[in-house]
Design a protein around this motif. Structure first.
Motif, mmCIF file in Angstrom:
data_model
loop_
_atom_site.group_PDB
_atom_site.id
_atom_site.type_symbol
_atom_site.label_atom_id
_atom_site.label_comp_id
_atom_site.label_asym_id
_atom_site.label_seq_id
_atom_site.Cartn_x
_atom_site.Cartn_y
_atom_site.Cartn_z
ATOM 1 N N LYS A 71 -49.544 34.402 -0.102
ATOM 2 C CA LYS A 71 -49.698 32.945 -0.029
ATOM 3 C C LYS A 71 -50.439 32.356 -1.380
ATOM 4 O O LYS A 71 -50.593 31.240 -1.588
ATOM 5 N N ALA A 72 -50.887 33.364 -2.348
ATOM 6 C CA ALA A 72 -51.398 33.285 -3.306
ATOM 7 C C ALA A 72 -50.449 32.664 -4.672
ATOM 8 O O ALA A 72 -49.365 33.273 -4.644
ATOM 9 N N PRO A 73 -51.014 31.829 -5.284
ATOM 10 C CA PRO A 73 -50.011 31.165 -6.320
ATOM 11 C C PRO A 73 -49.622 32.238 -7.493
ATOM 12 O O PRO A 73 -50.363 33.072 -7.798
ATOM 13 N N ARG A 74 -48.438 31.913 -7.949
ATOM 14 C CA ARG A 74 -47.724 32.923 -9.135
ATOM 15 C C ARG A 74 -47.621 32.340 -10.181
ATOM 16 O O ARG A 74 -47.272 32.713 -11.315
ATOM 17 N N GLU A 75 -47.839 30.778 -10.068
ATOM 18 C CA GLU A 75 -47.640 30.118 -11.200
ATOM 19 C C GLU A 75 -48.987 28.972 -11.149
ATOM 20 O O GLU A 75 -49.334 28.636 -10.214
ATOM 21 N N LEU A 76 -49.129 28.680 -12.367
ATOM 22 C CA LEU A 76 -50.405 27.705 -12.384
ATOM 23 C C LEU A 76 -50.159 26.464 -13.503
ATOM 24 O O LEU A 76 -49.997 26.859 -14.634
ATOM 25 N N VAL A 77 -50.155 25.308 -12.859
ATOM 26 C CA VAL A 77 -50.253 24.226 -13.702
ATOM 27 C C VAL A 77 -51.502 23.334 -13.592
ATOM 28 O O VAL A 77 -51.866 23.061 -12.596
ATOM 29 N N LEU A 78 -52.337 23.264 -14.814
ATOM 30 C CA LEU A 78 -53.488 22.478 -14.878
ATOM 31 C C LEU A 78 -53.089 20.982 -15.521
ATOM 32 O O LEU A 78 -52.428 20.539 -16.497
ATOM 33 N N ALA A 79 -53.018 20.182 -14.232
ATOM 34 C CA ALA A 79 -52.603 18.400 -14.505
ATOM 35 C C ALA A 79 -53.311 17.831 -13.592
ATOM 36 O O ALA A 79 -53.721 18.367 -12.411
ATOM 37 N N ARG A 80 -53.369 16.475 -13.956
ATOM 38 C CA ARG A 80 -54.019 15.518 -12.698
ATOM 39 C C ARG A 80 -53.009 15.432 -11.644
ATOM 40 O O ARG A 80 -51.793 15.383 -11.887
ATOM 41 N N VAL A 81 -53.588 15.546 -10.547
ATOM 42 C CA VAL A 81 -52.781 15.375 -9.283
ATOM 43 C C VAL A 81 -52.408 13.870 -8.742
ATOM 44 O O VAL A 81 -53.816 13.337 -8.445
ATOM 45 N N GLU A 82 -51.500 13.249 -8.965
ATOM 46 C CA GLU A 82 -51.277 11.781 -8.836
ATOM 47 C C GLU A 82 -50.932 11.839 -7.245
ATOM 48 O O GLU A 82 -49.885 12.400 -6.812
ATOM 49 N N ARG A 83 -51.694 10.940 -6.673
ATOM 50 C CA ARG A 83 -51.421 10.497 -5.203
ATOM 51 C C ARG A 83 -51.157 8.942 -5.025
ATOM 52 O O ARG A 83 -51.541 8.276 -5.870
ATOM 53 N N ALA A 84 -50.109 8.778 -3.881
ATOM 54 C CA ALA A 84 -49.745 7.420 -3.631
ATOM 55 C C ALA A 84 -51.166 6.556 -3.289
ATOM 56 O O ALA A 84 -52.072 7.164 -3.045
ATOM 57 N N PRO A 85 -50.933 5.240 -3.151
ATOM 58 C CA PRO A 85 -52.003 4.635 -2.642
ATOM 59 C C PRO A 85 -52.629 4.980 -1.094
ATOM 60 O O PRO A 85 -53.727 4.691 -0.848
ATOM 61 N N ASN A 86 -51.687 5.408 -0.505
ATOM 62 C CA ASN A 86 -52.016 5.999 0.911
ATOM 63 C C ASN A 86 -52.513 7.467 0.947
ATOM 64 O O ASN A 86 -52.760 7.895 2.126
ATOM 65 N N GLY A 87 -52.893 7.878 -0.174
ATOM 66 C CA GLY A 87 -53.497 9.172 -0.347
ATOM 67 C C GLY A 87 -52.334 10.301 -0.409
ATOM 68 O O GLY A 87 -52.868 11.582 -0.365
ATOM 69 N N LYS A 88 -51.069 10.216 -0.056
ATOM 70 C CA LYS A 88 -50.215 11.260 0.227
ATOM 71 C C LYS A 88 -49.639 11.700 -1.149
ATOM 72 O O LYS A 88 -49.340 11.071 -2.102
ATOM 73 N N LEU A 89 -49.027 12.920 -1.090
ATOM 74 C CA LEU A 89 -48.191 13.326 -2.341
ATOM 75 C C LEU A 89 -46.923 13.158 -2.154
ATOM 76 O O LEU A 89 -46.253 13.392 -1.009
ATOM 77 N N ASP A 90 -46.228 13.014 -3.363
ATOM 78 C CA ASP A 90 -44.948 13.019 -3.330
ATOM 79 C C ASP A 90 -44.471 14.371 -3.934
ATOM 80 O O ASP A 90 -44.579 14.527 -5.070
ATOM 81 N N TYR A 91 -44.057 15.158 -3.058
ATOM 82 C CA TYR A 91 -43.729 16.518 -3.482
ATOM 83 C C TYR A 91 -42.669 16.688 -4.444
ATOM 84 O O TYR A 91 -42.684 17.582 -5.153
ATOM 85 N N ARG A 92 -41.816 15.996 -4.427
ATOM 86 C CA ARG A 92 -40.565 15.855 -5.249
ATOM 87 C C ARG A 92 -41.052 15.756 -6.529
ATOM 88 O O ARG A 92 -40.575 16.460 -7.700
ATOM 89 N N SER A 93 -41.615 14.353 -6.633
ATOM 90 C CA SER A 93 -42.296 14.391 -8.279
ATOM 91 C C SER A 93 -43.160 15.417 -8.666
ATOM 92 O O SER A 93 -43.361 15.672 -9.877
ATOM 93 N N VAL A 94 -44.123 15.844 -8.016
ATOM 94 C CA VAL A 94 -45.135 16.917 -8.275
ATOM 95 C C VAL A 94 -44.151 18.348 -8.724
ATOM 96 O O VAL A 94 -44.426 18.923 -9.601
ATOM 97 N N LYS A 95 -43.277 18.537 -7.974
ATOM 98 C CA LYS A 95 -42.381 19.844 -8.157
ATOM 99 C C LYS A 95 -41.437 19.605 -9.564
ATOM 100 O O LYS A 95 -41.651 20.412 -10.377
ATOM 101 N N GLU A 96 -41.013 18.277 -9.666
ATOM 102 C CA GLU A 96 -40.516 17.952 -11.257
ATOM 103 C C GLU A 96 -41.337 18.209 -12.236
ATOM 104 O O GLU A 96 -40.976 18.755 -13.322
ATOM 105 N N MET A 97 -42.558 17.685 -12.050
ATOM 106 C CA MET A 97 -43.687 17.832 -13.257
ATOM 107 C C MET A 97 -43.871 19.282 -13.298
ATOM 108 O O MET A 97 -44.081 19.749 -14.581
ATOM 109 N N ALA A 98 -44.027 19.977 -12.264
ATOM 110 C CA ALA A 98 -44.387 21.606 -12.573
ATOM 111 C C ALA A 98 -43.452 22.187 -13.273
ATOM 112 O O ALA A 98 -43.529 23.182 -14.137
ATOM 113 N N LEU A 99 -42.336 21.886 -12.967
ATOM 114 C CA LEU A 99 -40.865 22.669 -13.516
ATOM 115 C C LEU A 99 -40.846 22.305 -14.929
ATOM 116 O O LEU A 99 -40.663 23.012 -15.780
#
Length: 545
Positions: A509-537
Motif C-alpha cells: 500500500k506504500a506509494p511508488r510515485e510522489l507528487v508535491l502539490a496543493r490538494v484542491e477540494r470542492a467546497p463540500n470537502g470532497k476530492l474529484d479523483y479524476r482531476s487529481v489523477k489528471e494532474m498527477a499524470l
C-alpha cells in the motif's frame, strides 16, 4: 395527525417563537415569524407560476438565508427542492436542471451570466428568481426574489396539500459519474435524522408536529439561551443541509459565514460574536485550517459557547481532532459516516476524555456490513464488506432505475441503502472504514483503498492534506501515486513517505510515485479523483527541472 412535513414543523416553531432568530448571516437576522411570512410569499409566487404537485425547485445559491427560505417555500407549496452545485459550468448546469425537470430556479444574481447561457435549453423552467447582490443587476428574464419575499404573506397551502410523502431531492457530487438525484420522502428523511431528537437539549424524537412548537415555548420560558448552529460547509452538501433542517425543527438559529470563501479567523470571530454552539464542517478541508489558525493565535478567542463540531462526507484524522481538542477541551467532535443516500451508517465521537481514532467507527443502529453476495460480515473475521443502512431509506435515484437497484438492496429480508463504502468489522464490533469501491486501486492483484493510504500520509509531519490515485504500471496494472500538500521547509522524499506508510500499512500500500502539490477540494470537502489523477499524470510526465 399532521403530516411529518418540514413546512408543518417549521410553522409550528414559528408560531411558538416568532421573534427568535431563525437565520443569521453577518449583521442580517431573519426571525422565525419573518422566515415564515417570507417563505409564504415565495410559495405563493411559485404556485402562481403554474407549477404542479412535486414540481422541482432548484437552489442555485451560495450559503445564505435565501437557501433555507427557498426550501421552506417549496415545502409549503408541495414542491420538491433540490441542491445545485454553484461551481457548475454551462454543460454541468444544463444537465442537472434538465435531469431534475426543474420548473423553478432560485439563483444569486452573480450567476446570471451562466444561467442566461443555459436557460434556452431548459423550456420546463417557468420561473427564475434572482437573489439581489451588490454590483449584479437582476436580469430582465428573472424576477426579484427580495421584492417578492419581503412583501410577506399569510399561510400558503397548495390545492394538493402537504404530505410526509412529499419529496426532497439531494443531488450527489458526480465525481465518479453524472450527478444523481437522491429522492427522500420528507417523513423518511426526518425520521432517519432522529425524528426531531436533540442531543444538546437531551430531547428524544417528537411524537407530534405540534410538540415542536411546545418544546420551543418551554425553552423560551426557561430563559435558556438559544442554540446557534453554524453551517460552515455549503448548504448544497448533504451534511450541512440535513443538520440545518433538523436544527430548525428545534427552534435553533442557523447561521452561515458572512464571506463566501472559508476563513477560519472569520469563523472563530463569528463563534464568539454569536455564541455558536455547533459547527458543521466536512473533514480536513475545514478542520486543517481551523487548527492552523488556533495554533497561530493562542488565546485569541474564547470559544466557550462551542459544544460540538460535526463532520461527515470525508475522513477526519485523529491527529487533527486531538489538536482541536487541546484548544477547545469542552467540545465533542462528532465524525459521522454517511452519505446523501445513507446517513447514519456509523459514527465516532471524541472529546478530551476519549481520544479519537481515524476511520474507526461504531456502527449505526440500523447499519451493518455485508459481503457483495449478501452475507453479514462477522466481527474479527478480517473480511471486507459493504456498509449498509436500513430503516428509513430514500425511494431511489430520480429517473435512474438501474443505479437505484444497485444501491438500494435487500439483505436478510430488509431493504438497505448501500452507497459503496467498504469496511472491515473488528472483534469489538466497531468498523474500520476502507473507502469507496469506485476509487479502489488494483496493483498486482491487490486492492488498495485510497482513503486508508491518505489517512496514513496525513500522519507524516508537515503533511497538510493528501490524495492517492492509481497511475498506469506495465507490470502491476496500476501503481500508487501520492499527491501530498506539504507545509514546511524541507519537503519529504518518496523513500521517506513510502517508509512512513509501510510503518502503518502493508508494504504493497506504500506509494511508488510522489507528487508535491496543493490538494484542491470542492467546497463540500470532497476530492474529484479524476482531476487529481489528471494532474498527477501531467506532473509525472513533465521533464525534471
Amino acid at each position: 395527525m399532521e403530516a411529518w412535513n418540514y413546512a408543518n414543523l417549521w410553522e409550528s416553531v414559528a408560531a411558538a417563537a416568532p421573534d427568535r432568530p431563525a437565520l443569521i448571516q453577518g449583521p442580517r437576522v431573519v426571525r422565525y415569524g419573518e422566515f415564515d411570512r417570507r417563505a409564504n410569499a415565495l410559495a405563493r409566487r411559485m404556485l402562481d407560476a403554474g407549477v404542479s404537485h412535486q414540481s422541482k425547485v432548484g437552489a442555485y445559491l451560495y450559503n445564505a438565508p435565501e437557501y433555507l427560505e427557498t426550501y421552506f417555500a417549496a415545502f409549503k407549496a408541495g414542491l420538491a427542492p433540490f441542491n445545485i452545485n454553484y461551481r457548475y459550468g454551462g454543460e454541468e448546469l444544463t444537465y442537472l436542471l434538465d435531469n431534475a425537470d426543474a420548473e423553478v430556479v432560485v439563483f444569486h444574481a452573480s450567476f446570471a451570466a451562466t444561467a442566461d447561457k443555459v436557460r434556452g435549453n431548459l423550456p420546463k423552467v417557468k420561473l427564475w428568481l434572482a437573489v439581489p447582490e451588490a454590483g449584479h443587476p437582476i436580469p430582465d428574464w428573472a424576477e426579484d426574489y427580495e421584492a417578492i419575499a419581503s412583501a410577506g404573506a399569510d399561510k400558503v397551502v397548495a390545492p394538493w396539500g402537504r404530505s410526509g410523502d412529499d419529496i426532497l431531492m439531494m443531488y450527489t457530487g458526480g465525481t465518479t459519474g453524472m450527478p444523481k438525484g437522491v429522492m427522500w420522502r420528507q417523513e423518511d428523511l426526518f425520521k432517519s435524522l432522529g425524528g426531531g431528537a436533540n442531543l444538546l437539549l437531551g430531547l428524544g424524537p417528537l411524537e407530534t408536529v405540534a410538540e415542536a412548537g411546545e418544546r420551543v415555548k418551554a425553552v423560551v420560558a426557561s430563559g435558556a439561551p438559544q442554540a446557534v448552529t453554524m453551517a460552515v460547509a455549503p448548504l448544497m452538501h448533504a451534511t450541512a443541509q440535513y443538520i440545518s433542517l433538523g436544527a430548525l425543527n428545534s427552534g435553533t438559529a442557523v447561521a452561515v459565514l458572512p464571506s463566501r470563501k472559508f476563513d477560519a479567523v472569520e469563523l472563530f470571530d463569528e463563534v464568539d460574536r454569536l455564541g455558536v454552539s455547533s459547527l458543521i464542517i466536512v473533514g480536513l478541508a475545514f478542520a486543517a485550517p481551523m487548527l492552523e489558525t488556533l495554533d497561530a493565535n493562542p488565546g485569541r478567542w474564547k470559544l466557550s459557547s462551542l459544544l460540538r463540531i460535526v463532520s461527515s462526507g470525508t475522513m477526519w484524522s485523529a491527529e487533527n481532532k486531538q489538536g482541536l481538542l487541546k484548544h477547545m477541551p469542552q467540545v465533542t467532535l462528532m465524525d459521522s459516516l454517511g452519505s446523501s443516500e445513507a446517513p447514519g451508517l456509523a459514527g465516532s465521537m471524541a472529546n478530551a476524555a476519549a481520544p479519537a481514532q481515524t476511520a474507526k467507527f461504531a456502527v449505526g443502529a440500523n447499519a451493518a456490513v455485508f459481503t457483495e453476495d449478501g452475507r453479514r460480515v462477522q466481527p474479527g473475521s478480517g473480511e471486507r464488506g459493504l456498509l449498509a443502512v436500513g430503516g428509513h431509506t430514500p425511494i431511489g435515484y430520480y429517473k435512474d432505475e438501474e443505479k437505484s437497484a444497485k444501491t438500494f438492496r435487500v439483505f436478510e429480508g430488509q431493504r438497505y441503502s448501500v452507497p459503496g463504502d467498504w469496511a472491515t468489522v473488528e472483534a469489538d464490533g466497531t468498523i474500520t472504514l476502507l473507502g469507496r469501491g469506485s476509487q479502489v486501486i488494483n496493483t498486482g492483484g491487490e486492492k488498495v483503498f485510497p482513503e486508508e493510504v491518505e489517512e496514513a500520509l496525513k500522519r507524516f509531519p508537515g503533511v497538510r492534506d493528501a490524495a492517492v490515485v492509481g497511475v498506469p504500471d506495465a507490470r502491476f496494472g496500476e501503481r500508487i501515486c501520492a499527491v501530498v500538500d506539504f507545509v514546511g521547509d524541507k519537503a519529504p522524499t518518496l523513500p521517506e513517505i513510502a517508509a512512513h506508510v509501510k510503518s502503518i500499512l502493508a508494504d504493497y500500500k506504500a506509494p511508488r510515485e510522489l507528487v508535491l502539490a496543493r490538494v484542491e477540494r470542492a467546497p463540500n470537502g470532497k476530492l474529484d479523483y479524476r482531476s487529481v489523477k489528471e494532474m498527477a499524470l501531467k506532473s509525472l510526465a513533465a521533464p525534471a527541472t
